[in-house]
Scaffold this motif. Structure first.
Motif, PDB file in Angstrom:
ATOM      1  N   SER A 117      34.078  46.756  41.080  1.00  0.00           N
ATOM      2  CA  SER A 117      35.120  47.552  40.449  1.00  0.00           C
ATOM      3  C   SER A 117      35.052  48.989  40.951  1.00  0.00           C
ATOM      4  O   SER A 117      33.978  49.497  41.254  1.00  0.00           O
ATOM      5  CB  SER A 117      34.947  47.518  38.921  1.00  0.00           C
ATOM      6  OG  SER A 117      35.910  48.322  38.273  1.00  0.00           O
ATOM      7  N   VAL A 118      36.225  49.626  41.001  1.00  0.00           N
ATOM      8  CA  VAL A 118      36.311  51.019  41.450  1.00  0.00           C
ATOM      9  C   VAL A 118      37.263  51.783  40.536  1.00  0.00           C
ATOM     10  O   VAL A 118      38.347  51.286  40.205  1.00  0.00           O
ATOM     11  CB  VAL A 118      36.819  51.109  42.898  1.00  0.00           C
ATOM     12  CG1 VAL A 118      37.161  52.547  43.270  1.00  0.00           C
ATOM     13  CG2 VAL A 118      35.779  50.559  43.864  1.00  0.00           C
ATOM     14  N   LYS A 165      37.111  43.412  42.717  1.00  0.00           N
ATOM     15  CA  LYS A 165      37.913  42.576  41.830  1.00  0.00           C
ATOM     16  C   LYS A 165      38.796  43.407  40.906  1.00  0.00           C
ATOM     17  O   LYS A 165      39.832  42.928  40.439  1.00  0.00           O
ATOM     18  CB  LYS A 165      36.989  41.678  41.010  1.00  0.00           C
ATOM     19  CG  LYS A 165      36.169  40.715  41.865  1.00  0.00           C
ATOM     20  CD  LYS A 165      35.230  39.878  41.014  1.00  0.00           C
ATOM     21  CE  LYS A 165      34.401  38.935  41.876  1.00  0.00           C
ATOM     22  NZ  LYS A 165      33.447  38.131  41.078  1.00  0.00           N
ATOM     23  N   TYR A 166      38.341  44.629  40.613  1.00  0.00           N
ATOM     24  CA  TYR A 166      39.073  45.472  39.663  1.00  0.00           C
ATOM     25  C   TYR A 166      39.286  46.872  40.227  1.00  0.00           C
ATOM     26  O   TYR A 166      38.387  47.445  40.849  1.00  0.00           O
ATOM     27  CB  TYR A 166      38.301  45.598  38.338  1.00  0.00           C
ATOM     28  CG  TYR A 166      38.125  44.291  37.608  1.00  0.00           C
ATOM     29  CD1 TYR A 166      39.086  43.834  36.709  1.00  0.00           C
ATOM     30  CD2 TYR A 166      36.982  43.513  37.813  1.00  0.00           C
ATOM     31  CE1 TYR A 166      38.921  42.633  36.045  1.00  0.00           C
ATOM     32  CE2 TYR A 166      36.813  42.309  37.151  1.00  0.00           C
ATOM     33  CZ  TYR A 166      37.782  41.874  36.270  1.00  0.00           C
ATOM     34  OH  TYR A 166      37.617  40.687  35.608  1.00  0.00           O
ATOM     35  N   LEU A 167      40.477  47.404  39.995  1.00  0.00           N
ATOM     36  CA  LEU A 167      40.811  48.788  40.294  1.00  0.00           C
ATOM     37  C   LEU A 167      41.197  49.426  38.969  1.00  0.00           C
ATOM     38  O   LEU A 167      42.151  48.988  38.314  1.00  0.00           O
ATOM     39  CB  LEU A 167      41.975  48.863  41.285  1.00  0.00           C
ATOM     40  CG  LEU A 167      42.489  50.259  41.638  1.00  0.00           C
ATOM     41  CD1 LEU A 167      41.415  51.072  42.373  1.00  0.00           C
ATOM     42  CD2 LEU A 167      43.743  50.154  42.503  1.00  0.00           C
ATOM     43  N   VAL A 168      40.441  50.437  38.555  1.00  0.00           N
ATOM     44  CA  VAL A 168      40.559  50.970  37.197  1.00  0.00           C
ATOM     45  C   VAL A 168      40.955  52.441  37.225  1.00  0.00           C
ATOM     46  O   VAL A 168      40.473  53.206  38.074  1.00  0.00           O
ATOM     47  CB  VAL A 168      39.223  50.812  36.438  1.00  0.00           C
ATOM     48  CG1 VAL A 168      39.336  51.344  35.014  1.00  0.00           C
ATOM     49  CG2 VAL A 168      38.778  49.345  36.425  1.00  0.00           C
ATOM     50  N   GLY A 221      45.445  40.821  45.463  1.00  0.00           N
ATOM     51  CA  GLY A 221      44.266  40.083  45.018  1.00  0.00           C
ATOM     52  C   GLY A 221      43.295  40.909  44.200  1.00  0.00           C
ATOM     53  O   GLY A 221      42.116  40.559  44.077  1.00  0.00           O
ATOM     54  N   ILE A 222      43.795  42.018  43.633  1.00  0.00           N
ATOM     55  CA  ILE A 222      42.955  42.910  42.834  1.00  0.00           C
ATOM     56  C   ILE A 222      43.574  43.062  41.452  1.00  0.00           C
ATOM     57  O   ILE A 222      44.791  43.150  41.309  1.00  0.00           O
ATOM     58  CB  ILE A 222      42.841  44.299  43.511  1.00  0.00           C
ATOM     59  CG1 ILE A 222      42.147  44.156  44.875  1.00  0.00           C
ATOM     60  CG2 ILE A 222      42.079  45.279  42.637  1.00  0.00           C
ATOM     61  CD1 ILE A 222      42.172  45.442  45.708  1.00  0.00           C
ATOM     62  N   GLN A 223      42.716  43.083  40.425  1.00  0.00           N
ATOM     63  CA  GLN A 223      43.187  43.256  39.052  1.00  0.00           C
ATOM     64  C   GLN A 223      43.177  44.735  38.676  1.00  0.00           C
ATOM     65  O   GLN A 223      42.169  45.415  38.829  1.00  0.00           O
ATOM     66  CB  GLN A 223      42.288  42.487  38.087  1.00  0.00           C
ATOM     67  CG  GLN A 223      42.666  42.611  36.621  1.00  0.00           C
ATOM     68  CD  GLN A 223      43.953  41.877  36.296  1.00  0.00           C
ATOM     69  OE1 GLN A 223      44.046  40.659  36.395  1.00  0.00           O
ATOM     70  NE2 GLN A 223      44.984  42.634  35.908  1.00  0.00           N
ATOM     71  N   PHE A 224      44.304  45.221  38.178  1.00  0.00           N
ATOM     72  CA  PHE A 224      44.393  46.613  37.740  1.00  0.00           C
ATOM     73  C   PHE A 224      43.967  46.722  36.282  1.00  0.00           C
ATOM     74  O   PHE A 224      44.251  45.842  35.468  1.00  0.00           O
ATOM     75  CB  PHE A 224      45.822  47.114  37.909  1.00  0.00           C
ATOM     76  CG  PHE A 224      46.050  48.509  37.388  1.00  0.00           C
ATOM     77  CD1 PHE A 224      45.456  49.602  38.005  1.00  0.00           C
ATOM     78  CD2 PHE A 224      46.851  48.724  36.268  1.00  0.00           C
ATOM     79  CE1 PHE A 224      45.659  50.893  37.525  1.00  0.00           C
ATOM     80  CE2 PHE A 224      47.066  50.003  35.791  1.00  0.00           C
ATOM     81  CZ  PHE A 224      46.462  51.094  36.415  1.00  0.00           C
ATOM     82  N   GLY A 225      43.266  47.826  35.948  1.00  0.00           N
ATOM     83  CA  GLY A 225      42.823  48.016  34.581  1.00  0.00           C
ATOM     84  C   GLY A 225      42.850  49.465  34.146  1.00  0.00           C
ATOM     85  O   GLY A 225      42.943  50.381  34.970  1.00  0.00           O
TER      86      GLY A 225
END
Length: 254
Positions: A70-71, A93-96, A128-132
């Motif tokens: 995650s970043v 997997k995650y971009l926050v 292919g990345i989940q935003f959070g």
């Protein structure tokens, strides 16, 4: 171990150490037992993270057995394409993202932000990345009877936008993390395992008032995937603090 899960660490907790010596700091983190990390400090102007291109930084982490999952980045509708290009081959997997507080922001402003997040979430999903979204404390102060975090939760697509719940900030704001988990099941795959004391000061995990053990009983309901340790970024003893937190959670999982 019913509560067993991989412990991650937010690297911003040791930003002072990384500024002095990257390799030694990453080796120390790996030696503690960490295998999962979350990064912050991405600069959208230079397109670097801790002074390195994201892919180079990822390779350095992997050299020490650390998996960048995650970043945190200052994501906006204007720069999302560029940020996704920078992290496309890093395997995250995650971009926050999070927001700065704004006393002039009204409920409708948060609804507009939620709509922006929906568009950002779609773009990230396509890559292919989940935003959070990562909360702080101000999202819990009611505005005209509505809590900003609830506005964001109610107006974002669960498939496109997830939430990283910072347990310390929730408790510090006088709220109960479990209330949000129950009201919004499946929306919180990322947890920041940050503790605070009665005086609302950050402390090492287990030294404060966040009831992690009770919360861990609701991981499935929350949609939990990663637990990420975070300690104050200004600390001069960041490595010592994350080591103490790691030991606390390891002990709790036995």
């Amino acid at each position: 171990m019913a509560n067993s899960f991989p412990l991650g660490v937010q690297l911003w907790s040791v930003k002072n150490d990384l500024a002095k010596e990257v390799d030694a700091t990453l080796k120390a983190i790996s030696d503690m037992g960490f295998s999962v990390v979350e990064a912050a400090g991405y600069d959208p102007e230079s397109r670097t993270i801790f002074g390195m291109a994201p892919k180079i930084f990822r390779n350095k982490l992997e050299h020490f057995g650390l998996n960048l999952v995650s970043v945190h980045a200052p994501v906006s509708p204007e720069n999302i394409g560029r940020i996704l290009d920078d992290f496309a081959f890093t395997g995250i997997k995650y971009l926050v993202c999070s927001m700065y507080p704004d006393a002039n922001r009204l409920p409708d402003d948060y609804r507009r932000i939620a709509e922006q997040y929906n568009h950002i979430g779609l773009a990230a999903k396509a890559a292919g990345i989940q935003f959070g979204y990562h909360n702080h404390h101000f999202e819990f102060e009611p505005l005209r009877g509505e809590k900003p975090l609830e506005i964001l939760l109610n107006n974002t697509d669960p498939e496109g936008v997830v939430f990283e719940m910072d347990m310390g900030w929730v408790v510090q704001s006088g709220n109960d993390p479990l209330e949000f988990i129950r009201n919004y099941p499946g929306r919180f795959p990322l947890w920041h395992l940050r503790d605070v004391d009665q005086g609302k000061q950050s402390v090492n995990a287990g030294e404060g008032i966040v009831d992690f053990q009770s919360l861990f009983q609701h991981k499935k309901e929350a949609g939990f995937v990663y637990g990420i340790i975070e300690t104050p970024s200004a600390a001069i003893n960041g490595l010592e603090r994350i080591a103490a937190c790691y030991k606390y959670f390891e002990k709790q999982q036995r």
